[in-house]
Motif scaffolding. Structure first.
Motif, mmCIF file in Angstrom:
data_model
loop_
_atom_site.group_PDB
_atom_site.id
_atom_site.type_symbol
_atom_site.label_atom_id
_atom_site.label_comp_id
_atom_site.label_asym_id
_atom_site.label_seq_id
_atom_site.Cartn_x
_atom_site.Cartn_y
_atom_site.Cartn_z
ATOM 1 N N ILE A 96 12.443 -7.588 5.137
ATOM 2 C CA ILE A 96 13.056 -7.689 3.812
ATOM 3 C C ILE A 96 13.308 -9.138 3.377
ATOM 4 C CG2 ILE A 96 14.114 -5.401 3.863
ATOM 5 C CD1 ILE A 96 16.839 -6.914 4.389
ATOM 6 N N PRO A 150 8.167 -10.541 3.777
ATOM 7 C CA PRO A 150 7.683 -10.282 2.418
ATOM 8 C C PRO A 150 7.552 -11.567 1.590
ATOM 9 C CG PRO A 150 9.912 -9.404 2.697
ATOM 10 C CD PRO A 150 9.445 -9.868 4.041
ATOM 11 N N PRO A 155 12.449 -5.742 -0.735
ATOM 12 C CA PRO A 155 12.983 -6.957 -0.124
ATOM 13 C C PRO A 155 14.427 -7.206 -0.561
ATOM 14 C CG PRO A 155 10.770 -7.342 -0.937
ATOM 15 C CD PRO A 155 11.196 -5.986 -1.446
#
Length: 161
Positions: free
Chosen positions: A15, A19, A54
């Protein structure tokens, strides 16, 4: 046309760092016209955030740099990833250790730390910004974007051979 190289960015929960790295690399590959040469994905070694977007701070940070990662969803590293990808690029040494420990016997993919693989020998790890503030996310962006730029340069040089 050769098969695209497949890269998986890996961090703890998928997250924050991975990402952001996925988004930075996708954006740089697209800008360089190399989007078809490399496939990029991300995963986490833990399952805490599976299915979640995210971290809002990661989304905000990436957006400040013109990259939209809001549509990404966290997923956990799977045994099949060790064969589906060419390289699993890890945010830090603990993630690298977990990735290697999870590799099935005979796994095809190599695993490495993202920054050294990208050519940054002086820095080996991307710090986890999760418990920090926006300045920590900006620092991570600087690192993952620099690694993305190096990967794009490496990919472009390889494509010209």
């Amino acid at each position: 046309m050769p098969a695209p190289q497949r890269l998986l960015m890996v961090c703890l929960g998928n997250i924050c760092r991975s990402p952001m790295a996925e988004g930075a690399l996708r954006a740089r590959l697209h800008a360089a016209g190399l989007g078809m040469a490399v496939e990029v994905d991300s995963a986490g070694v833990g399952r805490w955030h599976v299915g979640n977007p995210p971290d809002p701070r990661a989304i905000t940070c990436a957006a400040r740099h013109g990259v939209d990662i809001a549509g990404l969803r966290a997923r956990q590293l799977r045994p099949a990833d060790h064969d589906a990808f060419d390289l699993l690029l890890c945010a830090d040494a603990s993630v690298l250790q977990a990735v290697r420990a999870a590799a099935p016997a005979g796994a095809r993919a190599r695993s490495a730390l993202l920054l050294p693989w990208g050519g940054f020998a002086a820095r080996t790890e991307i710090p986890d910004p999760y418990t920090g503030g926006m300045a920590d996310f900006e620092h991570v962006w600087t690192l993952v974007d620099a690694a993305a730029a190096a990967i794009v340069a490496r990919t472009a040089a390889h494509a010209q051979r």
